[in-house]
Design a protein around this motif. Structure first.
Motif, short mmCIF file in Angstrom:
data_model
loop_
_atom_site.label_atom_id
_atom_site.label_comp_id
_atom_site.label_asym_id
_atom_site.label_seq_id
_atom_site.Cartn_x
_atom_site.Cartn_y
_atom_site.Cartn_z
N GLY A 62 -28.26 0.38 -21.62
CA GLY A 62 -29.22 0.28 -22.29
C GLY A 62 -29.23 2.12 -22.21
O GLY A 62 -30.02 3.06 -23.21
N ARG A 92 -23.74 0.98 -21.38
CA ARG A 92 -23.95 -0.46 -21.95
C ARG A 92 -24.05 -1.86 -21.20
O ARG A 92 -24.70 -3.01 -21.60
N ARG A 93 -23.17 -1.76 -20.25
CA ARG A 93 -23.35 -3.24 -19.60
C ARG A 93 -24.08 -2.66 -18.00
O ARG A 93 -23.54 -0.90 -17.47
#
Ligand SMILES: [Cu+2]
Length: 117
Positions: free
Chosen positions: A57, A94-95
Protein backbone atom coordinates in the motif's frame (compact mmCIF):
# COMPACT_ATOMS: atom_id res chain seq x y z
CA UNK A 1 9.24 53.24 -13.87
CA UNK A 2 7.15 51.11 -16.21
CA UNK A 3 9.90 48.50 -16.09
CA UNK A 4 9.55 48.22 -12.33
CA UNK A 5 5.80 47.71 -12.63
CA UNK A 6 6.32 44.94 -15.16
CA UNK A 7 8.92 43.27 -12.96
CA UNK A 8 6.49 43.39 -10.03
CA UNK A 9 3.77 41.74 -12.08
CA UNK A 10 6.20 39.04 -13.15
CA UNK A 11 7.10 38.29 -9.55
CA UNK A 12 3.41 37.96 -8.64
CA UNK A 13 2.89 35.60 -11.54
CA UNK A 14 5.80 33.48 -10.38
CA UNK A 15 4.39 33.40 -6.85
CA UNK A 16 0.94 32.34 -8.07
CA UNK A 17 2.54 29.66 -10.22
CA UNK A 18 4.58 28.40 -7.25
CA UNK A 19 1.41 28.11 -5.15
CA UNK A 20 -0.26 26.11 -7.94
CA UNK A 21 2.74 23.77 -8.10
CA UNK A 22 2.69 23.30 -4.33
CA UNK A 23 -1.03 22.53 -4.35
CA UNK A 24 -0.53 20.05 -7.17
CA UNK A 25 2.18 18.29 -5.22
CA UNK A 26 0.14 18.06 -2.02
CA UNK A 27 -3.40 17.30 -3.18
CA UNK A 28 -2.80 14.00 -5.02
CA UNK A 29 -0.85 12.68 -2.02
CA UNK A 30 -3.79 13.51 0.25
CA UNK A 31 -6.28 12.01 -2.19
CA UNK A 32 -4.43 8.68 -1.99
CA UNK A 33 -4.27 8.91 1.79
CA UNK A 34 -3.04 5.34 2.04
CA UNK A 35 0.42 4.21 2.99
CA UNK A 36 3.66 6.08 3.26
CA UNK A 37 5.89 7.45 0.56
CA UNK A 38 9.44 6.33 -0.09
CA UNK A 39 11.99 7.78 -2.49
CA UNK A 40 14.69 6.13 -4.58
CA UNK A 41 17.19 8.48 -6.18
CA UNK A 42 18.44 7.47 -9.61
CA UNK A 43 21.85 9.03 -10.20
CA UNK A 44 24.97 8.29 -12.24
CA UNK A 45 23.37 5.33 -13.97
CA UNK A 46 22.44 3.56 -10.76
CA UNK A 47 19.45 3.11 -8.47
CA UNK A 48 20.14 4.57 -5.04
CA UNK A 49 19.66 2.66 -1.80
CA UNK A 50 16.32 0.89 -1.54
CA UNK A 51 14.03 2.24 1.15
CA UNK A 52 13.51 0.07 4.21
CA UNK A 53 10.21 -0.48 5.98
CA UNK A 54 8.10 -0.43 2.80
CA UNK A 55 4.71 -2.01 3.36
CA UNK A 56 1.97 -3.11 0.98
CA UNK A 57 0.00 0.00 0.00
CA UNK A 58 3.01 2.31 0.24
CA UNK A 59 4.14 4.42 -2.68
CA UNK A 60 7.67 4.38 -4.02
CA UNK A 61 8.80 7.40 -6.01
CA UNK A 62 11.87 7.31 -8.21
CA UNK A 63 13.61 10.59 -8.95
CA UNK A 64 15.89 10.60 -11.99
CA UNK A 65 18.80 12.99 -11.55
CA UNK A 66 20.54 11.81 -14.70
CA UNK A 67 20.41 13.49 -18.10
CA UNK A 68 19.31 10.24 -19.75
CA UNK A 69 15.98 8.45 -19.57
CA UNK A 70 15.55 5.45 -17.29
CA UNK A 71 12.78 3.13 -16.20
CA UNK A 72 12.09 1.21 -13.02
CA UNK A 73 10.64 -2.01 -14.43
CA UNK A 74 9.57 -4.81 -12.12
CA UNK A 75 10.57 -8.28 -13.28
CA UNK A 76 7.22 -9.62 -12.05
CA UNK A 77 5.32 -7.00 -14.07
CA UNK A 78 3.80 -5.19 -11.10
CA UNK A 79 5.18 -1.79 -12.14
CA UNK A 80 6.92 -0.15 -15.09
CA UNK A 81 7.80 3.43 -14.24
CA UNK A 82 9.04 5.76 -17.00
CA UNK A 83 11.68 8.25 -15.84
CA UNK A 84 12.60 10.96 -18.33
CA UNK A 85 15.66 13.07 -17.40
CA UNK A 86 14.96 15.06 -14.25
CA UNK A 87 11.55 13.51 -13.70
CA UNK A 88 9.97 11.75 -10.74
CA UNK A 89 7.34 9.03 -11.02
CA UNK A 90 5.73 6.62 -8.60
CA UNK A 91 4.25 3.19 -8.19
CA UNK A 92 2.16 1.74 -5.39
CA UNK A 93 3.53 -1.49 -3.90
CA UNK A 94 0.35 -3.58 -3.85
CA UNK A 95 1.60 -6.87 -2.45
CA UNK A 96 4.15 -8.08 0.07
CA UNK A 97 7.31 -9.69 -1.25
CA UNK A 98 10.65 -8.88 -2.78
CA UNK A 99 10.32 -7.20 -6.17
CA UNK A 100 13.39 -7.19 -8.36
CA UNK A 101 13.46 -4.41 -10.92
CA UNK A 102 15.75 -3.00 -13.60
CA UNK A 103 16.03 -0.26 -16.22
CA UNK A 104 14.80 -1.27 -19.66
CA UNK A 105 17.32 1.03 -21.35
CA UNK A 106 20.28 -0.04 -19.19
CA UNK A 107 19.66 -3.63 -18.05
CA UNK A 108 22.81 -3.54 -15.89
CA UNK A 109 20.91 -1.10 -13.65
CA UNK A 110 19.20 -3.39 -11.14
CA UNK A 111 17.76 -3.22 -7.68
CA UNK A 112 15.00 -4.67 -5.58
CA UNK A 113 12.44 -3.52 -3.09
CA UNK A 114 11.37 -5.58 -0.13
CA UNK A 115 7.68 -5.04 0.64
CA UNK A 116 6.35 -6.14 4.00
CA UNK A 117 2.78 -7.14 4.72
CU1 LIG B 1 18.55 3.47 -17.35
Amino acid sequence: MSNETTAGADRRDVLVYAVFLAAGAILPARAQAVGRRHVVIVDKMAFGPSPTGVKAGDTVTWTNRDIVRHTATARNGTFDVDLPPGASASAVMRRAGVVAYYCRYHPAMRSEISVGA
